[in-house]
Design a protein around this motif. Sequence first.
Motif, mmCIF file in Angstrom:
data_model
loop_
_atom_site.group_PDB
_atom_site.id
_atom_site.type_symbol
_atom_site.label_atom_id
_atom_site.label_comp_id
_atom_site.label_asym_id
_atom_site.label_seq_id
_atom_site.Cartn_x
_atom_site.Cartn_y
_atom_site.Cartn_z
ATOM 1 N N PHE A 12 -7.921 4.437 -5.408
ATOM 2 C CA PHE A 12 -7.850 4.309 -3.955
ATOM 3 C C PHE A 12 -9.197 3.847 -3.411
ATOM 4 C CE2 PHE A 12 -8.413 5.881 0.343
ATOM 5 C CZ PHE A 12 -7.254 5.426 0.959
ATOM 6 N N GLY A 13 -9.163 2.826 -2.548
ATOM 7 C CA GLY A 13 -10.392 2.320 -1.938
ATOM 8 C C GLY A 13 -11.072 1.224 -2.735
ATOM 9 N N SER A 14 -10.635 1.000 -3.974
ATOM 10 C CA SER A 14 -11.257 -0.033 -4.798
ATOM 11 C C SER A 14 -10.686 -1.397 -4.433
ATOM 12 C CB SER A 14 -10.996 0.243 -6.284
ATOM 13 O OG SER A 14 -9.604 0.076 -6.565
ATOM 14 N N ALA A 15 -11.356 -2.462 -4.903
ATOM 15 C CA ALA A 15 -10.875 -3.817 -4.637
ATOM 16 C C ALA A 15 -9.507 -4.048 -5.269
ATOM 17 C CB ALA A 15 -11.888 -4.842 -5.155
ATOM 18 N N ALA A 16 -9.296 -3.495 -6.466
ATOM 19 C CA ALA A 16 -8.002 -3.672 -7.147
ATOM 20 C C ALA A 16 -6.882 -2.993 -6.364
ATOM 21 C CB ALA A 16 -8.072 -3.109 -8.565
ATOM 22 N N TYR A 17 -7.172 -1.803 -5.824
ATOM 23 C CA TYR A 17 -6.181 -1.076 -5.026
ATOM 24 C C TYR A 17 -5.878 -1.857 -3.747
ATOM 25 C CZ TYR A 17 -3.863 2.948 -2.842
ATOM 26 O OH TYR A 17 -2.953 3.791 -2.261
ATOM 27 N N ALA A 18 -6.927 -2.368 -3.095
ATOM 28 C CA ALA A 18 -6.760 -3.135 -1.856
ATOM 29 C C ALA A 18 -5.924 -4.384 -2.099
ATOM 30 C CB ALA A 18 -8.128 -3.509 -1.290
ATOM 31 N N ALA A 19 -6.185 -5.076 -3.212
ATOM 32 C CA ALA A 19 -5.429 -6.286 -3.537
ATOM 33 C C ALA A 19 -3.951 -5.976 -3.734
ATOM 34 C CB ALA A 19 -6.008 -6.946 -4.794
ATOM 35 N N GLU A 20 -3.659 -4.851 -4.374
ATOM 36 C CA GLU A 20 -2.272 -4.435 -4.597
ATOM 37 C C GLU A 20 -1.590 -4.112 -3.269
ATOM 38 O OE1 GLU A 20 1.365 -2.882 -6.311
ATOM 39 O OE2 GLU A 20 -0.109 -4.383 -6.933
ATOM 40 N N GLU A 21 -2.284 -3.406 -2.381
ATOM 41 C CA GLU A 21 -1.708 -3.068 -1.075
ATOM 42 C C GLU A 21 -1.421 -4.333 -0.260
ATOM 43 O OE1 GLU A 21 -0.596 -0.176 0.090
ATOM 44 O OE2 GLU A 21 -1.091 0.716 -1.828
ATOM 45 N N CYS A 22 -2.355 -5.281 -0.265
ATOM 46 C CA CYS A 22 -2.131 -6.553 0.443
ATOM 47 C C CYS A 22 -0.913 -7.265 -0.127
ATOM 48 C CB CYS A 22 -3.356 -7.456 0.321
ATOM 49 S SG CYS A 22 -4.761 -6.949 1.329
ATOM 50 N N CYS A 23 -0.811 -7.296 -1.450
ATOM 51 C CA CYS A 23 0.294 -7.975 -2.132
ATOM 52 C C CYS A 23 1.634 -7.414 -1.688
ATOM 53 C CB CYS A 23 0.124 -7.842 -3.647
ATOM 54 S SG CYS A 23 1.608 -8.239 -4.601
ATOM 55 N N VAL A 24 1.810 -6.095 -1.758
ATOM 56 C CA VAL A 24 3.134 -5.530 -1.489
ATOM 57 C C VAL A 24 3.458 -5.518 -0.001
ATOM 58 C CG1 VAL A 24 3.234 -4.195 -3.629
ATOM 59 C CG2 VAL A 24 2.303 -3.130 -1.565
ATOM 60 N N GLU A 25 2.423 -5.520 0.864
ATOM 61 C CA GLU A 25 2.721 -5.592 2.303
ATOM 62 C C GLU A 25 3.174 -7.000 2.688
ATOM 63 O OE1 GLU A 25 3.150 -3.786 6.116
ATOM 64 O OE2 GLU A 25 3.200 -3.137 4.029
ATOM 65 N N ILE A 26 2.564 -8.024 2.075
ATOM 66 C CA ILE A 26 3.029 -9.401 2.305
ATOM 67 C C ILE A 26 4.441 -9.546 1.737
ATOM 68 C CG2 ILE A 26 2.641 -11.837 1.745
ATOM 69 C CD1 ILE A 26 -0.399 -11.151 1.725
ATOM 70 N N LEU A 27 4.669 -8.975 0.549
ATOM 71 C CA LEU A 27 6.004 -8.983 -0.055
ATOM 72 C C LEU A 27 7.038 -8.412 0.910
ATOM 73 C CD1 LEU A 27 8.162 -8.836 -2.382
ATOM 74 C CD2 LEU A 27 7.163 -6.607 -2.940
ATOM 75 N N SER A 28 6.712 -7.284 1.536
ATOM 76 C CA SER A 28 7.618 -6.650 2.487
ATOM 77 C C SER A 28 7.974 -7.618 3.611
ATOM 78 C CB SER A 28 6.959 -5.384 3.049
ATOM 79 O OG SER A 28 7.713 -4.844 4.102
ATOM 80 N N GLY A 29 6.969 -8.322 4.146
ATOM 81 C CA GLY A 29 7.213 -9.307 5.198
ATOM 82 C C GLY A 29 8.090 -10.452 4.734
ATOM 83 N N LEU A 30 7.871 -10.909 3.505
ATOM 84 C CA LEU A 30 8.658 -12.018 2.950
ATOM 85 C C LEU A 30 10.130 -11.635 2.833
ATOM 86 C CD1 LEU A 30 6.446 -13.295 -0.035
ATOM 87 C CD2 LEU A 30 6.487 -14.126 2.311
ATOM 88 N N VAL A 31 10.394 -10.446 2.266
ATOM 89 C CA VAL A 31 11.782 -10.064 2.004
ATOM 90 C C VAL A 31 12.503 -9.684 3.299
ATOM 91 C CG1 VAL A 31 13.298 -8.532 0.696
ATOM 92 C CG2 VAL A 31 11.212 -9.402 -0.360
ATOM 93 N N LEU A 32 11.786 -9.076 4.256
ATOM 94 C CA LEU A 32 12.403 -8.818 5.561
ATOM 95 C C LEU A 32 12.856 -10.126 6.199
ATOM 96 C CD1 LEU A 32 10.139 -6.102 7.250
ATOM 97 C CD2 LEU A 32 12.438 -5.785 6.340
#
Length: 301
Positions: A224-244
């Motif tokens: 949590f809070g690392s660059a890898a964690y942040a990249a994953e959160e960005c990825c799945v939030e964009i994914l959510s927007g795409l599929v909606l």
Amino acid sequence: MSHTSSPASRADVNSRVTAEIITAIEQGTGEWRAPWFHNGSSIARPTNVASGKRYRGINTLALWAAGFAAGYGDGLWGTYKQWQEAGAQVREGERSTTIVLWREIQASRPADSNDDADDGHRRMFARVFSVFNVAQVDGYERPPSPVLPENERLAHAEAFISNLGIKTEFGGPEAYYRPSADTVFMPDFASFRDPASFYGVWLHENGHASGAKHRIDRDLSGRFGSAAYAAEECCVEILSGLVLADLGIAHHPRPDHAAYVASWLKVLKDDPKAIFTAASKAQQAADWMHAQQPQAEEMAA
């Protein structure tokens, strides 16, 4: 109305959704708030009864630890006076928990000072407060939360997510994916602001699950809070927007999506390509989700 879309049109959606999120971020997104109703009931998310705001920093840890030690099941706290103003009474003999609030003050300068700079003339001072948990008071009734009616569920979205084959457990106060159990945990449908919020969050957590080793095998090991964690959160939030958008639930990214991505991009500020990398991984996950649908199998056959 058909809710399927061709790979070409999905690629167009990907570009448009990503571009709109970037534009929203550049214009300023405000603070992200969870799209389900938080009433402070989680002991791990200490909340003040008067303001409704979360406690921050060391106070979060202090109240969290005190709550667990005492066996409280609720994260609502307040001073003696705040509970009185809420119509409740702290029980006699109850012990308080100490928190600290820091305030910045402008220190006065000598009249003959020619120094226009503020450096060195701002000071921090601490105020100590004694607070009590809702379990230590009598006469408090939590205001009822709004309820999203069951008849607003969307059958095609339910079917789409069901076809992913990822286990979901409902009823908790938070939304998250637990890799060790390969299970998504979600608040109930009734506690969300609207259907798009519910399906967006559910897709977000299924997005994390799509990265499991036996699915897409995306790196989920970031702390949590690392660059890898942040990249994953960005990825799945964009994914959510795409599929909606694919499902016709939200044709444009909601402000929630842009604000959430923006909150994590701060961690990735040294990588200008971060959002485009996240969008590419989001598209890969979206393609995987579409490939799990019965129509995809029929088309392949």
